[in-house]
Scaffold this motif. Structure first.
Motif, PDB file in Angstrom:
ATOM      1  N   TRP A   1       0.830  -1.201   0.000  1.00 51.57           N
ATOM      2  CA  TRP A   1       0.000   0.000   0.000  1.00 51.57           C
ATOM      3  C   TRP A   1       0.868   1.256   0.000  1.00 51.57           C
ATOM      4  O   TRP A   1       0.581   2.232  -0.699  1.00 51.57           O
ATOM      5  CB  TRP A   1      -0.911  -0.041   1.211  1.00 51.57           C
ATOM      6  CG  TRP A   1      -1.921   1.053   1.323  1.00 51.57           C
ATOM      7  CD1 TRP A   1      -2.493   1.763   0.298  1.00 51.57           C
ATOM      8  CD2 TRP A   1      -2.483   1.561   2.518  1.00 51.57           C
ATOM      9  NE1 TRP A   1      -3.384   2.681   0.799  1.00 51.57           N
ATOM     10  CE2 TRP A   1      -3.405   2.573   2.157  1.00 51.57           C
ATOM     11  CE3 TRP A   1      -2.328   1.254   3.856  1.00 51.57           C
ATOM     12  CZ2 TRP A   1      -4.137   3.281   3.095  1.00 51.57           C
ATOM     13  CZ3 TRP A   1      -3.071   1.963   4.788  1.00 51.57           C
ATOM     14  CH2 TRP A   1      -3.957   2.957   4.410  1.00 51.57           C
ATOM     15  N   CYS A   2       1.950   1.237   0.763  1.00 50.37           N
ATOM     16  CA  CYS A   2       2.857   2.391   0.795  1.00 50.37           C
ATOM     17  C   CYS A   2       3.538   2.591  -0.555  1.00 50.37           C
ATOM     18  O   CYS A   2       3.804   3.724  -0.964  1.00 50.37           O
ATOM     19  CB  CYS A   2       3.914   2.199   1.879  1.00 50.37           C
ATOM     20  SG  CYS A   2       3.323   2.481   3.538  1.00 50.37           S
TER      21      CYS A   2
ATOM     22  N   ARG B   1       2.284   1.740  -3.537  1.00 52.61           N
ATOM     23  CA  ARG B   1       1.313   2.162  -4.540  1.00 52.61           C
ATOM     24  C   ARG B   1       0.852   3.594  -4.345  1.00 52.61           C
ATOM     25  O   ARG B   1       0.606   4.307  -5.313  1.00 52.61           O
ATOM     26  CB  ARG B   1       0.079   1.251  -4.479  1.00 52.61           C
ATOM     27  CG  ARG B   1       0.244   0.007  -5.240  1.00 52.61           C
ATOM     28  CD  ARG B   1      -1.096  -0.696  -5.365  1.00 52.61           C
ATOM     29  NE  ARG B   1      -0.834  -2.117  -5.345  1.00 52.61           N
ATOM     30  CZ  ARG B   1      -1.298  -2.954  -4.461  1.00 52.61           C
ATOM     31  NH1 ARG B   1      -2.079  -2.541  -3.505  1.00 52.61           N
ATOM     32  NH2 ARG B   1      -0.993  -4.227  -4.525  1.00 52.61           N
ATOM     33  N   ARG B   2       0.663   3.990  -3.094  1.00 46.97           N
ATOM     34  CA  ARG B   2       0.082   5.277  -2.790  1.00 46.97           C
ATOM     35  C   ARG B   2       0.962   6.028  -1.810  1.00 46.97           C
ATOM     36  O   ARG B   2       0.781   5.903  -0.608  1.00 46.97           O
ATOM     37  CB  ARG B   2      -1.266   5.046  -2.138  1.00 46.97           C
ATOM     38  CG  ARG B   2      -2.375   5.762  -2.775  1.00 46.97           C
ATOM     39  CD  ARG B   2      -3.626   5.318  -2.093  1.00 46.97           C
ATOM     40  NE  ARG B   2      -4.369   4.458  -2.971  1.00 46.97           N
ATOM     41  CZ  ARG B   2      -5.542   4.775  -3.451  1.00 46.97           C
ATOM     42  NH1 ARG B   2      -6.113   5.877  -3.089  1.00 46.97           N
ATOM     43  NH2 ARG B   2      -6.159   3.980  -4.271  1.00 46.97           N
TER      44      ARG B   2
ATOM     45  N   GLY C   1       2.149   8.784   0.625  1.00 44.83           N
ATOM     46  CA  GLY C   1       1.401   9.756   1.418  1.00 44.83           C
ATOM     47  C   GLY C   1       1.544   9.425   2.889  1.00 44.83           C
ATOM     48  O   GLY C   1       2.216   8.475   3.281  1.00 44.83           O
TER      49      GLY C   1
ATOM     50  N   PRO D   1      -0.803   5.762   4.475  1.00 40.20           N
ATOM     51  CA  PRO D   1      -0.221   4.414   4.496  1.00 40.20           C
ATOM     52  C   PRO D   1       0.960   4.293   5.443  1.00 40.20           C
ATOM     53  O   PRO D   1       1.127   3.269   6.108  1.00 40.20           O
ATOM     54  CB  PRO D   1       0.221   4.175   3.054  1.00 40.20           C
ATOM     55  CG  PRO D   1      -0.479   5.175   2.239  1.00 40.20           C
ATOM     56  CD  PRO D   1      -0.808   6.317   3.126  1.00 40.20           C
TER      57      PRO D   1
ATOM     58  N   GLN E   1       5.996  -2.080 -10.470  1.00 42.06           N
ATOM     59  CA  GLN E   1       5.594  -0.815 -11.078  1.00 42.06           C
ATOM     60  C   GLN E   1       6.639  -0.309 -12.059  1.00 42.06           C
ATOM     61  O   GLN E   1       6.304   0.181 -13.139  1.00 42.06           O
ATOM     62  CB  GLN E   1       5.353   0.235 -10.003  1.00 42.06           C
ATOM     63  CG  GLN E   1       4.065   0.071  -9.261  1.00 42.06           C
ATOM     64  CD  GLN E   1       3.914   1.106  -8.157  1.00 42.06           C
ATOM     65  OE1 GLN E   1       4.863   1.808  -7.805  1.00 42.06           O
ATOM     66  NE2 GLN E   1       2.716   1.196  -7.593  1.00 42.06           N
TER      67      GLN E   1
END
Length: 114
Positions: free
Chosen positions: A34-35, A37-38, A40, A43, A105
């Protein structure tokens, strides 16, 4: 009081500790992904808050109270705790989830550009 002891509520603190051993690595791998991918603050905050209770309660139980602070077995137990519970169950799955997601990614962006 279920069994006649006055401190039975302390068992509620140790339930997450016992559940962290089989389920914690999966939860930390998910927060690491999660960190990745996004980016902010949310996360990253959840990556710190999720293992806070099980790790803090088990660390308190592992560290306190030693008979004497000079025992060589205490340091060995503490380093073993840090290596297994904190390193292998908490930090390593987060790093694997983060690293695999970032690598995936970057490979996808490389393929889409070519």
């Amino acid at each position: 009081m279920m069994f006649g002891y006055s401190d039975e509520w302390l068992v509620l603190l140790f339930v997450p500790v016992l559940l962290w051993v089989p389920l914690g690595p999966f939860a930390m791998a998910a927060t690491g992904a999660w960190c990745a991918r996004r980016p902010g603050w949310r996360p990253r905050l959840w990556s710190l808050l999720l293992p806070a209770e099980p790790v803090a309660v088990s660390a308190t139980n592992a560290i306190l109270p030693p008979d004497t602070w000079d025992e060589p077995t205490w340091w060995g137990d503490f380093l073993g705790y840090l290596g297994f519970y904190v390193g292998a169950l908490t930090l390593l799955p987060w790093l694997l989830g983060y690293g695999i997601t970032r690598a995936r990614q970057s490979l996808r962006t490389r393929r889409s550009r070519a």
